[in-house]
Scaffold this motif. Structure first.
Motif, PDB file in Angstrom:
ATOM      1  N   ASP A 220      40.892  41.755  80.647  1.00  0.00           N
ATOM      2  CA  ASP A 220      39.727  42.900  81.514  1.00  0.00           C
ATOM      3  C   ASP A 220      39.763  40.925  82.476  1.00  0.00           C
ATOM      4  O   ASP A 220      39.609  39.804  82.427  1.00  0.00           O
ATOM      5  CB  ASP A 220      38.430  42.748  80.873  1.00  0.00           C
ATOM      6  CG  ASP A 220      38.052  41.218  80.409  1.00  0.00           C
ATOM      7  OD1 ASP A 220      37.338  40.339  81.413  1.00  0.00           O
ATOM      8  OD2 ASP A 220      38.454  41.163  79.407  1.00  0.00           O
ATOM      9  N   ALA A 221      39.206  41.376  84.037  1.00  0.00           N
ATOM     10  CA  ALA A 221      39.803  40.625  85.292  1.00  0.00           C
ATOM     11  C   ALA A 221      38.172  39.565  84.885  1.00  0.00           C
ATOM     12  O   ALA A 221      38.377  38.058  85.615  1.00  0.00           O
ATOM     13  CB  ALA A 221      39.165  41.367  86.087  1.00  0.00           C
ATOM     14  N   ARG A 225      39.279  35.850  85.344  1.00  0.00           N
ATOM     15  CA  ARG A 225      38.517  35.106  86.561  1.00  0.00           C
ATOM     16  C   ARG A 225      37.445  33.778  85.629  1.00  0.00           C
ATOM     17  O   ARG A 225      38.120  32.392  85.799  1.00  0.00           O
ATOM     18  CB  ARG A 225      37.810  35.105  87.351  1.00  0.00           C
ATOM     19  CG  ARG A 225      38.524  36.900  87.945  1.00  0.00           C
ATOM     20  CD  ARG A 225      37.411  37.391  89.571  1.00  0.00           C
ATOM     21  NE  ARG A 225      38.097  38.579  89.910  1.00  0.00           N
ATOM     22  CZ  ARG A 225      38.235  39.592  89.089  1.00  0.00           C
ATOM     23  NH1 ARG A 225      36.998  40.548  88.293  1.00  0.00           N
ATOM     24  NH2 ARG A 225      38.637  40.660  90.192  1.00  0.00           N
ATOM     25  N   LEU A 242      47.099  43.827  85.916  1.00  0.00           N
ATOM     26  CA  LEU A 242      45.758  43.477  85.828  1.00  0.00           C
ATOM     27  C   LEU A 242      45.966  41.605  86.640  1.00  0.00           C
ATOM     28  O   LEU A 242      45.328  41.063  87.067  1.00  0.00           O
ATOM     29  CB  LEU A 242      44.541  43.743  85.218  1.00  0.00           C
ATOM     30  CG  LEU A 242      43.512  43.106  85.270  1.00  0.00           C
ATOM     31  CD1 LEU A 242      43.014  43.666  87.145  1.00  0.00           C
ATOM     32  CD2 LEU A 242      42.918  43.480  84.082  1.00  0.00           C
ATOM     33  N   GLU A 245      47.093  40.907  89.607  1.00  0.00           N
ATOM     34  CA  GLU A 245      46.640  40.920  91.300  1.00  0.00           C
ATOM     35  C   GLU A 245      45.032  39.812  91.146  1.00  0.00           C
ATOM     36  O   GLU A 245      45.250  39.321  92.113  1.00  0.00           O
ATOM     37  CB  GLU A 245      45.857  42.603  90.252  1.00  0.00           C
ATOM     38  CG  GLU A 245      46.075  43.472  90.811  1.00  0.00           C
ATOM     39  CD  GLU A 245      45.463  44.820  89.928  1.00  0.00           C
ATOM     40  OE1 GLU A 245      44.722  44.953  89.880  1.00  0.00           O
ATOM     41  OE2 GLU A 245      46.262  46.088  90.393  1.00  0.00           O
ATOM     42  N   VAL A 246      44.464  39.599  89.792  1.00  0.00           N
ATOM     43  CA  VAL A 246      43.522  38.502  89.743  1.00  0.00           C
ATOM     44  C   VAL A 246      43.812  37.053  90.455  1.00  0.00           C
ATOM     45  O   VAL A 246      43.855  36.527  91.546  1.00  0.00           O
ATOM     46  CB  VAL A 246      42.961  38.037  88.257  1.00  0.00           C
ATOM     47  CG1 VAL A 246      42.174  37.006  88.410  1.00  0.00           C
ATOM     48  CG2 VAL A 246      42.389  39.130  88.232  1.00  0.00           C
TER      49      VAL A 246
END
Length: 255
Positions: A220-221, A225, A242, A245-246
């Motif tokens: 999960d993003a 992070r 994903l 992308e992060v």
């Protein structure tokens, strides 16, 4: 930031690992999965190895075929001729690890050695392929990974096993426990049961010993992070688009 202690780690940080090639797509540990990850820009690929009854090294996570293939049985009890006939997700063959080394010559492989019987064939294949610089070996069993390091010497990158991770976690809390110094990284989940493994103190403790911190399996993003904010050196994920992308939004994608 730690000094680079092995060519496997010689890439700009943070490292992005495609866990089993990107297991979220349902074709884990297959040539198709790894090719998709490489096409997305991944250079670090995570896989697992088992030895068949006749000593062939296959890239496969479970000790049995049952969960992800149309076959049945323990890999250790089956010959390569039997294993090669099954299909992951009913579609893709189980690859030999030697096939992966040949098919993706620029990839770096993080390898979880799932059984003692897989260790000697793995080291033999790394020697035959001159692939020491692009492999890191890990295992939950600290004894197994320490044996790999003993047999191969400093040409092989290794991560800490469970016992080493436990010692490092306690060390981060101020207890001066010994940690195997040959390891170049520690690869851990965010939590183990109720115990938080990865926090700022743990990352500092690893870095003081010259080890990178790679965290698995993060899907999960927000967690990605938060871990990057802590200063971890790598993330393993099933959701490879994903993670890209992060890292891209932070200007840290290196693909």
């Amino acid at each position: 930031m730690t000094a680079i202690r092995h060519p496997f780690l010689d890439r700009p940080l943070p490292l992005a690992f495609a866990h089993r090639g990107g297991a979220a797509e349902g074709l884990e540990n297959t040539v198709t999965a790894f090719r998709r990850a490489v096409d997305l820009g991944y250079r670090h690929l995570e896989t697992d190895v088992h030895a068949t009854a006749d000593g062939r090294l296959v890239a496969f996570h479970d000790d049995t075929l049952d969960r992800v293939t149309d076959g049945r049985g323990r890999i250790a009890d089956l010959t390569w001729e039997q294993v090669r006939r099954v299909r992951v997700g009913g579609r893709e063959p189980v690859p030999l690890f030697s096939e992966l080394l040949e098919t993706f010559p620029s990839a770096r492989w993080n390898i979880d050695v799932k059984a003692d019987a897989a260790l000697a064939p793995l080291l033999a294949e790394l020697e035959a392929a001159h692939a020491w610089d692009r492999v890191c070996v890990g295992a939950f069993d600290e004894r197994r990974v320490a044996r790999a390091q003993e047999l191969a010497g400093p040409r092989l990158a290794t991560s800490l096993g469970t016992r080493g991770v436990r010692a490092l976690r306690l060390r981060s809390w101020g207890l001066p426990l010994p940690v195997r110094r040959g390891a170049v990284c520690v690869q851990v989940p965010v939590r183990h049961g109720r115990i938080r493994v990865v926090d700022a103190a743990f990352v500092r403790a690893a870095h003081r010993l010259g080890m990178q911190v790679h965290v698995w399996t993060v899907n999960d993003a927000d967690t990605m992070r938060a871990l990057l904010d802590l200063g971890v050196d790598g993330i393993m994920t099933d959701h490879i688009e994903l993670l890209r992308e992060v890292l891209t939004e932070r200007g840290a994608w290196q693909g």
